[in-house]
Scaffold this active site. Structure first.
Site, PDB file in Angstrom:
ATOM      1  CG  ASP A 264      56.490  39.290  40.087  1.00  0.00           C
ATOM      2  OD1 ASP A 264      57.561  40.095  39.612  1.00  0.00           O
ATOM      3  OD2 ASP A 264      56.564  38.310  40.289  1.00  0.00           O
ATOM      4  CD  GLU A 306      55.717  41.315  36.064  1.00  0.00           C
ATOM      5  OE1 GLU A 306      56.965  40.596  34.630  1.00  0.00           O
ATOM      6  OE2 GLU A 306      54.947  40.753  36.644  1.00  0.00           O
TER       7      GLU A 306
END
Length: 612
Positions: A264, A306
């Site tokens: 992330d 991401e």
């Protein structure tokens, strides 16, 4: 395998990857006196983790080593959901395995499920412990058991690894604020505003509604870096002790049976004064170093990137030595752009120019995710087509929140700034595509968008519930922990009625499920859809997106998609480079290309063709 054999296996892994890890540590931490000491500690951590790795997972490592392209198969299909919203808890997810197999899933991404603060935790992205599951969902032992059950069903477990920050309730955060030896440098804490002010001259605000700038003030008056929400504190990766600690968390999760870690917010993990502190070279070095550690102790595990940044930066994170798979935010955003404008040229340009990836990697292609839609196309790409990026983004925002003429969408703005007009868009696939509004083309757009994600290569990803045309959940505004974040509108609870209707052709849920299921079955049976290779095809119609997926023996699959609200014709001359005999893979009917191809509104064809 006995312990001596296991040790030899680890030594073989280390022989391959330790030189690279050493080189990366020197580049990252060579100026620190504790750099090499930490490297030795990390290698010992990897050795101990390998020793503890369950036998079944070591067997999976060996299988993946023998088939390194396993994730590029045409049979790959991902699903993503929130555990509590979709199934109540981990036990409920286990109960859904028969349905996942019916759907054909081979990859299941469970949204953040770790222990996190009560109330607003950014949907679980504020992690208080990477080694404890949110008690409302289950336990870590249950997660490991679920991972094994999924693996036996042919489904790889994917979880988020919140890489840039922890919650302010994490044990490390509490120790850092207290000044406990060994933790005082885990985060970026400053006594006054001198350094925060200096950094904020070049960083951008991510969530201005939550707090201005990149820092928040502690109770004692000091300032701590918080890129996102005020309760998410950025880790200081310039400290090799943080690297070691996070490597330990990754290895722990790998040994629970997690097969893919979604990394992330990778763009934000390194800070340097005078820069945007996004996508710095050290961010890539860190990912490569973590990758090297995992290759030694859990070699079957993959990293998924991401990075919602400029398209050139997105692709920079994708390589066998960094993140093997990556979200494809550009294709997602431009699919919606094409549906709004009824013009496929910007999406076509992206497929022609920005789709290629290094060997041994793959895109994760999706129609919607848990997050908002940001219009991530490059302004210079748009300018080539006569499109001015800023007003075009304003138009797209207005279109998808119902403020533009001709809109079919029922989206909701996210983080709208009245002063600048900047915003992003939220909404489920069906609500954005026109199903909620009752638009005649709504269901067709849902299918068209998914068909593109299924056919461009890599791993297609379904937001579970979209396959039965779930609509927006406006009740989020009545839930205190969600009311301030409009993204919850497209994170509905499992739509039980829609699932009950999925075999009823008289309902939107039934029609969408039936049509999408057919596409999924065809994809599984079409080897041309494996891998990532894509050849541009100019259909010479602005509303048509077209490309070839090459196969063997001279055959390819020609994908043609019409984003317009009316029928169009691809003439015979345009198709004359192909043999006239073709097969429609979805219907099973022969097609004579010598007469051209007519595409209805929002129509898509997968045609097996032979090039002349």
């Amino acid at each position: 395998m006995n312990s001596a054999g296991a040790d030899r296996e680890f030594l073989a892994h280390a022989e391959l990857h330790l030189p690279r890890l050493h080189e990366l540590f020197v580049r990252l931490y060579g100026e620190r006196t504790d750099g090499l000491e930490r490297l030795a500690s990390v290698v010992d951590l990897a050795r101990r983790s390998w020793t503890e790795r369950p036998r079944a997972l070591k067997a999976l490592d060996r299988e993946r080593d023998s088939t390194p392209d396993w994730f590029e198969s045409e049979r790959m299909l991902g699903g993503v959901c929130y555990v509590d919203r979709y199934a109540g808890g981990l036990s409920g997810i286990r109960d859904q395995i028969p349905y996942f197999r019916e759907l054909g899933l081979t990859y299941l991404h469970l949204m953040p499920l770790f222990e996190s603060p009560e109330g607003n935790s950014d949907g679980g992205y504020a992690v208080s412990s990477y080694r404890a599951v949110n008690p409302a969902l289950g336990t870590m032992a249950e997660l490991a058991s679920l991972a094994a059950d999924l693996r036996r069903a042919g489904i790889s477990l994917v979880v988020d690894f919140i890489f840039n920050h922890t919650s302010n309730e994490h044990e490390w955060a509490k120790k850092a604020v207290a000044g406990e030896p060994g933790y005082e440098d885990f985060y970026l804490i400053y006594p006054d505003r001198e350094m925060p002010d200096a950094f904020e001259r070049t960083t951008r605000e991510i969530f201005p509604d939550d707090h201005p700038g990149s820092f928040v003030q502690l109770d004692d008056g000091r300032w701590i870096w918080a890129t996102f929400y005020h309760f998410q504190w950025d880790l200081n990766y310039a400290n090799p002790a943080v690297f070691e600690a996070m490597a330990g968390e990754m290895l722990f999760l790998a040994n629970q049976g997690v097969e893919i870690l979604r990394m992330d917010a990778v763009a934000f993990i390194w800070k340097r004064l005078g820069t945007t502190c996004e996508s710095l070279p050290e961010a890539h070095l860190l990912l490569q170093a973590f990758n090297a550690v995992l290759r030694m102790a859990a070699p079957g595990l993959l990293f998924k990137s991401e990075a919602i940044v400029h398209p050139d930066e997105v692709i920079s994170y994708v390589s066998p030595d960094e993140c093997q798979i990556s979200y494809n935010p550009l294709q997602m955003a431009l699919t919606w752009e094409a549906l709004a404008t009824r013009d496929g040229r910007l999406l076509q340009q992206a497929l022609d120019r920005r789709h290629a990836l290094p060997d041994g990697t793959a895109w994760v292609n999706y129609v919607r995710s848990h997050d908002d839609i940001g219009w991530t196309f490059a302004d210079e790409d748009a300018a080539e087509l006569g499109i001015d990026g800023y007003p075009h983004r304003r138009f797209l925002n207005d279109f998808y929140v119902g403020r533009a003429d001709g809109t079919f969408a029922r989206g909701v703005p996210f983080q709208e700034n009245p002063r600048t007009g900047d915003a992003r868009v939220t909404g489920t696939t069906a609500s954005l595509a026109g199903v909620e509004a009752g638009d005649a083309g709504g269901e067709d757009r849902v299918i068209l968008a998914h068909a593109l994600a299924l056919s461009t290569g890599g791993i297609p990803l379904l937001y579970l519930g979209d396959e039965v045309a779930q609509l927006n959940d406006y009740a989020y505004a009545d839930r205190a922990a969600e009311a301030g974040d409009s993204r919850w509108v497209h994170r509905p609870f499992r739509p039980e009625q829609n699932y009950a209707e999925r075999t009823d052709a008289a309902t939107p849920a039934g029609r969408v499920f039936s049509r999408l299921s057919r596409l999924l079955a065809v994809r599984r049976a079409t080897p041309e859809f494996a891998g990532n290779d894509l050849i541009a095809f100019d259909a010479r119609v602005n509303s048509v997106v077209a490309f070839l997926r090459p196969g063997e023996s001279g055959f390819s699959v020609l994908v043609v998609a019409n984003v317009a609200d009316s029928a169009v014709e691809i003439d015979a001359l345009t198709l004359s480079g192909l043999a006239p005999e073709a097969l429609d893979l979805v219907t099973g009917a022969p097609v004579w290309l010598g007469a051209g191809v007519t595409l209805g509104a929002h129509d898509l064809r997968w045609l097996r063709v032979r090039t002349r």
